[in-house]
Scaffold this motif. Sequence first.
Motif, PDB file in Angstrom:
ATOM      1  N   THR A 287       0.780  -1.240  -0.108  1.00 13.78           N
ATOM      2  CA  THR A 287      -0.182   0.073  -0.075  1.00 13.78           C
ATOM      3  C   THR A 287       0.775   1.535   0.051  1.00 13.78           C
ATOM      4  N   ALA A 288       0.078   2.358  -0.361  1.00 15.18           N
ATOM      5  CA  ALA A 288       0.790   3.680  -0.046  1.00 15.18           C
ATOM      6  C   ALA A 288       1.487   3.985   1.524  1.00 15.18           C
ATOM      7  N   ARG A 292       5.307   5.009   1.860  1.00 17.08           N
ATOM      8  CA  ARG A 292       5.609   6.384   2.419  1.00 17.08           C
ATOM      9  C   ARG A 292       7.075   6.314   3.352  1.00 17.08           C
ATOM     10  N   GLY A 300       9.359   6.692  -1.605  1.00 20.65           N
ATOM     11  CA  GLY A 300       8.093   5.995  -2.043  1.00 20.65           C
ATOM     12  C   GLY A 300       8.027   6.121  -3.679  1.00 20.65           C
ATOM     13  N   TYR A 302       5.587   5.103  -6.952  1.00 24.39           N
ATOM     14  CA  TYR A 302       4.455   4.771  -7.582  1.00 24.39           C
ATOM     15  C   TYR A 302       4.425   4.496  -8.933  1.00 24.39           C
ATOM     16  N   TRP A 307       2.812   0.147  -5.792  1.00 24.67           N
ATOM     17  CA  TRP A 307       3.763   0.798  -4.661  1.00 24.67           C
ATOM     18  C   TRP A 307       4.951   0.007  -4.565  1.00 24.67           C
ATOM     19  N   LEU A 359      -1.758  12.110  -1.501  1.00 28.61           N
ATOM     20  CA  LEU A 359      -1.044  11.078  -2.530  1.00 28.61           C
ATOM     21  C   LEU A 359      -2.297  10.847  -3.453  1.00 28.61           C
ATOM     22  N   ILE A 363      -1.322  10.322  -7.203  1.00 29.19           N
ATOM     23  CA  ILE A 363      -1.832   9.008  -7.959  1.00 29.19           C
ATOM     24  C   ILE A 363      -2.333   9.685  -9.577  1.00 29.19           C
ATOM     25  N   VAL A 375       7.721   9.696  -3.567  1.00 33.86           N
ATOM     26  CA  VAL A 375       7.123  10.291  -2.397  1.00 33.86           C
ATOM     27  C   VAL A 375       8.309  10.481  -1.559  1.00 33.86           C
TER      28      VAL A 375
END
Length: 425
Positions: A287-288, A292, A300, A302, A307, A359, A363, A375
Amino acid sequence: MSKPESVLEPFAGWLVKPEWADRVISRAYDNLTPGQRRSIARENPYSYVNVTRSSEDLLDDENLSLDHLVTQGAAALTRLLAAEVFAPTGRRALYLYRLTHARGSQTGLICAVAVGGFEEGRIRIHEGVRQDRTELLTAHLLGVGATSHPVALAVRAWADSEYATLLDETAGTVPADLEFGSDVVRHQIWTVPAELTDKLLEALAGKVLYVTDGHHRSAAAQRALASDPSSPALRHTLAAVFPHSQLHVEAYHRVAADQHHDSHRDCLWAMRSRVSYMGGELERVPTADDARPRHRGEVGVYAAGSWHRLTLPHLDSEAGALDSLDVDRLRRLVLDPVLGADELAAAGTVDYVPDTAGLDELIRRCDDSERLGFVMYPLSVDELLAVADEGSRMPPKSSFFYPKPRAGAFLRVLGRGATAHLDPS
């Protein structure tokens, strides 16, 4: 021995009238997305956003030329002046600007700062600038003829310093002239009493000042003066000077175009190979929140719905202030060599999203343009000052100070463009 003369001075500014504050005052330009700026301009003709629009804020059928943007800004300012939303203060003065938020408060001095202070080294910068943005802001100064969003400066000052103490004492002497904002951030403005003006300037005399927000506005002020060195009004620009100990820095994330690969999968493979060879790591995460950064040295990543956590190689013990920053390490390790997105040279290959935008905004921008998102972990104020003292230049949009003063509360008149009929401030 007397103290060196200050590069700061009072100015005969204009203040927005309290009854107009909610309609005119706008959040800082980079605190809003292009979509938000377009919506505000469409719905509120009196928002100061209309004065400072850029090409990305225009609708598809509007002219994107520099001349059109300046003409549009001048027309918007003329509309505000015709409605008499601002009132001239009638005397040269300093002002206090306080922002109160969940993490505390910060109080700065609103003044005019000598543009020559940048060349003299008395005002230091830490970021590079984009030529297209600087060109637009220079044309804005010369063609619109006013400034409203102050360049934010920091001075090394702790809570018990003479300067910070004077700011608090001054704010306690008289009621605020203007209050606005929300429960999230409350903004207050005071006119400094004449008897306290010299004390505040003396507390800053000889101090080194650091640009924390407004590198493009600073560069534009220098370029505008160079184009018309005989203009007294262009020898200064609007500024706000805050104690460094009161400031807070948020991260500025990257949205980068991949110039070298046919797919995100190929790009991630090349990225993983390069960072692994140099002692780093790129791993996929669910996940985000997992991606992070938790501390310096992590970024991070994306890419098309997935991720990843990028761990940068260990720092060289002899790395300088700039070489130690995640934003510059990412540029040298990944953005330039892997993606071909050199943010120092190739305009348009890297876009920026402040952490305050969320975020989801990063995205959206990545998905809309098939780009990769990075990120970042926020820098510290001390790191920024160290880069400035070193004389180095970080990539554009490496830091995001939040909260920050808003545009449309003050007006410093330059006596040209839309203000050619007015006396300069």
